[in-house]
Design an enzyme around this catalytic site. Structure first.
Site, short mmCIF file in Angstrom:
data_model
loop_
_atom_site.label_atom_id
_atom_site.label_comp_id
_atom_site.label_asym_id
_atom_site.label_seq_id
_atom_site.Cartn_x
_atom_site.Cartn_y
_atom_site.Cartn_z
CB ALA A 1 39.44 41.14 33.24
CG ASP A 2 42.07 36.48 33.79
OD1 ASP A 2 40.95 36.47 33.23
OD2 ASP A 2 43.13 36.23 33.19
CD GLU A 3 45.28 39.28 39.51
OE1 GLU A 3 45.35 40.47 39.88
OE2 GLU A 3 46.28 38.57 39.33
CB CYS A 4 37.40 40.32 40.52
SG CYS A 4 36.97 38.56 40.62
NE ARG B 1 44.45 44.79 38.79
CZ ARG B 1 44.98 43.60 39.00
NH1 ARG B 1 46.13 43.24 38.39
NH2 ARG B 1 44.37 42.73 39.78
#
Length: 460
Positions: free
Chosen positions: A397-400, A354
């Site tokens: 990053a926590d959400e891939c 993103r």
């Protein structure tokens, strides 16, 4: 009469000392009759008299020296050893190679310079040894070559990457130009093979067991802006810090292209060609347009040799290959270094990347404020802005969306700011771990321990 003879000797000695020619190393025992030899080298007057066999006859102003067995003495060739007599002078440039009259003697005996020096050792080992070193051409003391298979293992062990076929072919090409020192085969155009090429050249012969030594080699010929994805293989000029290297998006993959960077200018990486032959082809073409008439001949000769070798071995010189175009389509963000980043990305779910929470212009402005700040207090405000961008990238990053941290980490590293290096490591650590690229993280950590703004970066 004795006074006149003594006076004549003094005059001859004075004339010899005033003579500007180079002293003959054989002194008054010189056997040479060649006029060219006597025109180049000066010879001292005869100092010794031969007892019993020599008779002086002095008649008025004229002196003659008849010798017994004169013809026999003249026809007898000197011994094959070169007996050197030391003559004090500022220069010692008299060549050990014989005059044309002596060539046939050496050819019959087939003795090289080293064998001649060995014979002379009876007279003065130290003097002859020094003289041989002075006359030997400078040679490259290369270690024994290693096999390609062994070189590949060592390169993988020390640099954590696998080299493509064109890497080894280019070394073979350079060896065909300058067998004794292939690393400097292209020195005439300011190119030197570096980095993993030191393994092929025998400078690094064994795999290392110590982790500290291995870590040192991860920074071998790694320029200031060289990201872990980039591996330098050719050094150019030091003025701009121009160098070429392979770009890999993942250490386990083959390079996608050869790029160049000017380390003394900025952190921008420009893709040049798919292989090193294509990159050097572009370099030589550009070099030719800027060269003066005296330089063009050597450049054209090298360029012709490069193209002929590439053609004979079916190596493409194409600058924008299908593989490069395919990679370009997978780029998710251009980044400040312009080479772009590639991560697994699902277009349907938009999972994998993103956008950053800041435009390139805003991020660069913030980073400039951080570096230009004169005090810690003044630096706190722009650092707070950067920390917010980093916080949002971590959430991504926590959400891939691992590509977001990778982009931000690359941007922080590429600006070269010393106050954001720790943050660059933080972002890239997250990205490399989640993208399963541990080799790149290891390279980054080794580089940041020894990151230098210079152009001589060998760790050997």
């Amino acid at each position: 009469m004795w006074f006149r003879m003594s006076s004549d000797k003094d005059t001859q000695l004075q004339a010899y000392e005033d003579d500007s020619r180079v002293p003959c190393q054989y002194g008054d025992k010189c056997y040479q009759k060649n006029p060219q030899h006597h025109s180049k080298y000066k010879h001292p007057p005869k100092q010794k008299t031969v007892e019993k066999e020599t008779e002086k006859i002095i008649t008025g102003e004229k002196r003659t020296y008849p010798f017994k067995n004169c013809k026999k003495a003249q026809s007898k060739s000197p011994e094959k050893k070169f007996q050197k007599t030391h003559q004090p002078s500022e220069k010692n440039v008299h060549n050990l190679s014989p005059s044309p009259e002596r060539t046939n003697v050496l050819e019959d005996n087939k003795k090289n310079d080293n064998e001649i020096c060995s014979e002379k050792a009876e007279t003065s080992n130290k003097e002859i040894s020094n003289n041989c070193d002075a006359h030997k051409p400078t040679e490259y003391n290369a270690t024994e070559n290693i096999s390609i298979a062994d070189a590949k293992k060592i390169i993988m062990d020390l640099f954590l990457v696998e080299m493509p076929e064109d890497f080894f072919q280019f070394y073979k090409f350079c060896k065909s130009i300058l067998k004794d020192n292939p690393l400097l085969a292209c020195k005439s155009v300011c190119l030197k093979l570096v980095g993993p090429y030191d393994v092929l050249d025998g400078k690094i012969k064994n795999m290392l067991s110590s982790e500290d030594e291995k870590e040192k080699y991860l920074a071998h010929w790694r320029y200031y802006y060289d990201l872990p994805e980039f591996q330098t293989i050719v050094k150019c000029n030091d003025k701009e810090g121009l160098h070429f290297g392979y770009w890999r998006d993942d250490a386990v993959e083959k390079p996608v292209f050869v790029a160049k960077n000017r380390a003394n200018v900025n952190g921008v990486f420009e893709p040049v060609a798919e292989n090193i032959f294509g990159a050097i082809d572009v370099y030589l073409k550009n070099k030719l347009t800027l060269a003066n008439p005296f330089e063009k001949t050597s450049i054209m000769r090298l360029h012709s040799q490069l193209k002929n070798f590439a053609e004979q071995h079916s190596i493409t010189l194409e600058k924008n290959t299908a593989n490069m175009r395919a990679r370009e389509k997978r780029v998710v963000a251009r980044t400040l270094h312009k080479a772009g980043i590639v991560v697994p990305y699902d277009k349907k779910t938009q999972l994998g990347y993103r956008d950053l929470a800041a435009t390139d212009n805003n991020l660069q402005k913030t980073l400039k404020e951080i570096e230009k700040a004169s005090t810690t207090e003044e630096r706190k405000i722009p650092l707070a802005k950067l920390d917010e961008i980093m916080r949002l990238a971590t959430i991504a990053a926590d959400e891939c969306d691992f590509g977001t941290c990778l982009e931000l980490g690359h941007d922080l590293f590429s600006t070269g700011g010393i106050h954001v290096q720790t943050r660059a490591l933080q972002m890239l650590s997250i990205a490399y771990i989640h993208l399963k690229r541990p080799q790149l993280l290891k390279i980054l950590k080794a580089h940041l321990k020894n990151r230098k703004k210079e152009c001589e970066l060998s760790v050997i």
